[in-house]
Design a protein around this motif. Structure first.
Motif: not given
Length: 531
Positions: A444-463
């Motif tokens: 889920a996170s291993s291919k996340v690198h750019t700020d935009a990708e990190i933001e998508r990851f945070v919105r998909d998994y944060a709580d």
């Protein structure tokens, strides 16, 4: 007829019940919707895993769909048992920063600066390290270093130091900044909840009456005065009267709900739910906020001494069960989040704005998703979010859960800090100490690198990291609900005593601050009544 009725047997309610009944002439009723705290999964620290997986001893609430989380509903676990959330939490003992409380006082709340609340923290605390200028050693709440710490907590600390953080041996000391091992609310290898610390030792007092399975439906009012409580108990609707005060301790999600069900809250919202307005108080349910949190999970097959579902993990668990049953030692004394830290998202920050929790296992979806194998998880949460939401009634049905809208990550500044935090924890995970375990991030996170990708990851998994506050905010403003004595504005005989009164969330876990709030409230109540 009772002098005081306490609504909610959580952390604040347990403290008040114990402190007020120190006077044998004062009669107190404590109403708790859940059962007594008898389960072994509550008392065994690692039973937290079963509690998280099953939702036992909890209310089972969720948020409304969150735009900031890509439309997902967030998870909102709250304790429904004596001890409240202190009976189901991760037992980390944190007070927050001096500046948190000084800001409360600066916003018009006299008596709430750090120097003024410190005596109540100390009065509550029995720290096994001993007393000093910042710690107590004679209080009911036992605080200690983990009895059988997992070997990977110090490995995380070493990695944090390799990443440029300082090593901090006391997050409740002079400085909060750095990485280290957490102290916990344990005693002799068991969870030491607010119920065990304050309530259980005093259940034999004849002036203390505890009702479990008692779901409060409304506060009874005579004009603008609280005079009692209506509740459902043993299949019946019952009422109790209070000659002095009603003390509302139902937490940041349900204290505002109970106020609104009682006709105290925003007039238009009450009308929408066909509830007669007793007192128009617009701030009830407003200002909800919480610590948003995201987790990087690492698969580390070499980390076989971490918690994990495997053959070696099963053998380790059986050994741990024997050790805990016989000696109250071993792996089952773990609170899972054994280590962590407080760091700055950028060097210009005056104080840490991020908190880390290092979990000795692979934690996915609050521990509710089954994950095989071994590894570790590193949380990063935002300590001072700007986003604000609300708690509202779903209907006038007192058994219906409220509508909970933290409005997560709606403020751009919150997301920017979370992105920086993501980068910082990834850097810690990559340091030699942890890298030696041969771990790699889950897909889920291993291919996340750019700020935009990190933001998508945070919105998909944060709580949430389980720290909702401020829905009955203390202060003098138009949207504040209680004064500095925790009395509800415009109402006599009614106080709110729990996390809902915090003007702003503290910079850390909220259980110790709630216990402090209740200790201070007990003194204010006694002073007001000459008790």
């Amino acid at each position: 007829m009772f002098d005081y009725i306490i609504i909610g047997g959580g952390s604040a309610g347990c403290v008040l019940a114990a402190r007020l009944t120190e006077n044998p002439d004062i009669n107190v009723a404590l109403l708790e919707a859940g059962p007594a705290d008898k389960s072994v999964f509550i008392h065994c620290p690692a039973g937290l895993a079963v509690i998280a997986k099953t939702g036992m001893a909890g209310w089972g609430m969720n948020t409304t769909p969150q735009p900031g989380l890509n439309g997902r509903e967030g998870y909102m676990p709250r304790g429904k048992v004596l001890g409240g959330s202190s009976s189901i939490n991760a037992m980390v003992y944190i007070r927050g920063q001096r500046e948190d409380y000084d800001q409360w006082a600066a916003e018009g709340n006299p008596g709430w600066s750090f120097d003024e609340v410190l005596p109540y923290f100390k009065r509550a605390e029995h720290n096994e390290r001993g007393a000093d200028a910042l710690h107590g050693s004679n209080g009911p709440l036992n605080v200690m270093d983990l009895r059988s710490p997992n070997r990977y907590g110090p490995v995380f600390v070493e990695a944090g130091v390799q990443a440029g953080q300082v090593h901090n041996t006391d997050f409740n000391g002079e400085s909060q900044e750095g990485v280290g091992l957490y102290q916990v609310t344990h005693k002799n290898g068991e969870r030491y909840s607010a119920a065990k610390a304050y309530l259980t030792p005093n259940l034999s007092r004849p002036n203390l009456h505890v009702f479990t399975g008692a779901h409060t439906t409304r506060i009874l009012m005579e004009r603008k005065r609280a005079v009692g409580v209506e509740f459902q108990h043993e299949g019946q609707v019952k009422q109790l009267k209070a000659t002095r005060e009603v003390l509302l301790c139902a937490g940041a999600l349900q204290s505002p709900q109970i106020l609104m069900l009682s006709g105290i809250g925003p007039r238009e919202h009450l009308l929408e739910n066909s509830i007669a307005t007793v007192h128009d108080l617009p701030g009830v349910g407003q200002n909800l906020h919480d610590h948003p949190d995201v987790v990087l999970v690492t698969n580390a097959p070499k980390a076989t001494e971490s918690f994990g579902l495997s053959l070696s993990g099963a053998i380790q668990g059986l050994k741990g069960l024997f050790e805990w049953r016989k000696h109250r030692r071993g792996i089952l004394t773990s609170n899972f989040a054994e280590a962590g830290g407080f760091i700055k998202s950028q060097s210009s920050e005056a104080t840490p704005d991020l908190q880390l929790h290092f979990v000795v296992g692979k934690l996915v979806n609050h521990g509710r998703t089954t994950v095989f194998g071994h590894g570790h998880s590193l949380h990063v949460c935002l300590l001072r979010p700007r986003s604000r939401g609300s708690v509202r009634l779903a209907s006038k049905d007192p058994l219906a859960p409220p509508l909970i809208d933290p409005n997560f990550l709606s403020d751009r500044d919150d997301m920017d800090r979370m992105i920086r935090g993501f980068k910082l924890i990834r850097n810690i995970l990559s340091q030699p100490a942890l890298a030696a375990l041969g771990g790699h991030e889950l897909a889920a996170s291993s291919k996340v690198h750019t700020d935009a990708e990190i933001e998508r990851f945070v919105r998909d998994y944060a709580d949430t990291i389980y720290h909702p506050v401020s829905t009955c905010r203390m202060g003098k403003g138009a949207l504040d609900v209680v004064d500095a004595q925790l009395r509800v504005h415009g109402i006599e005989g009614l106080r709110v005593v729990d996390a809902s009164i915090m003007p702003n969330v503290v910079s850390g876990n909220t259980n110790a601050p709630v216990i402090m709030i209740a200790e201070k409230a007990a003194d204010m109540i006694k002073a007001a009544q000459g008790a």
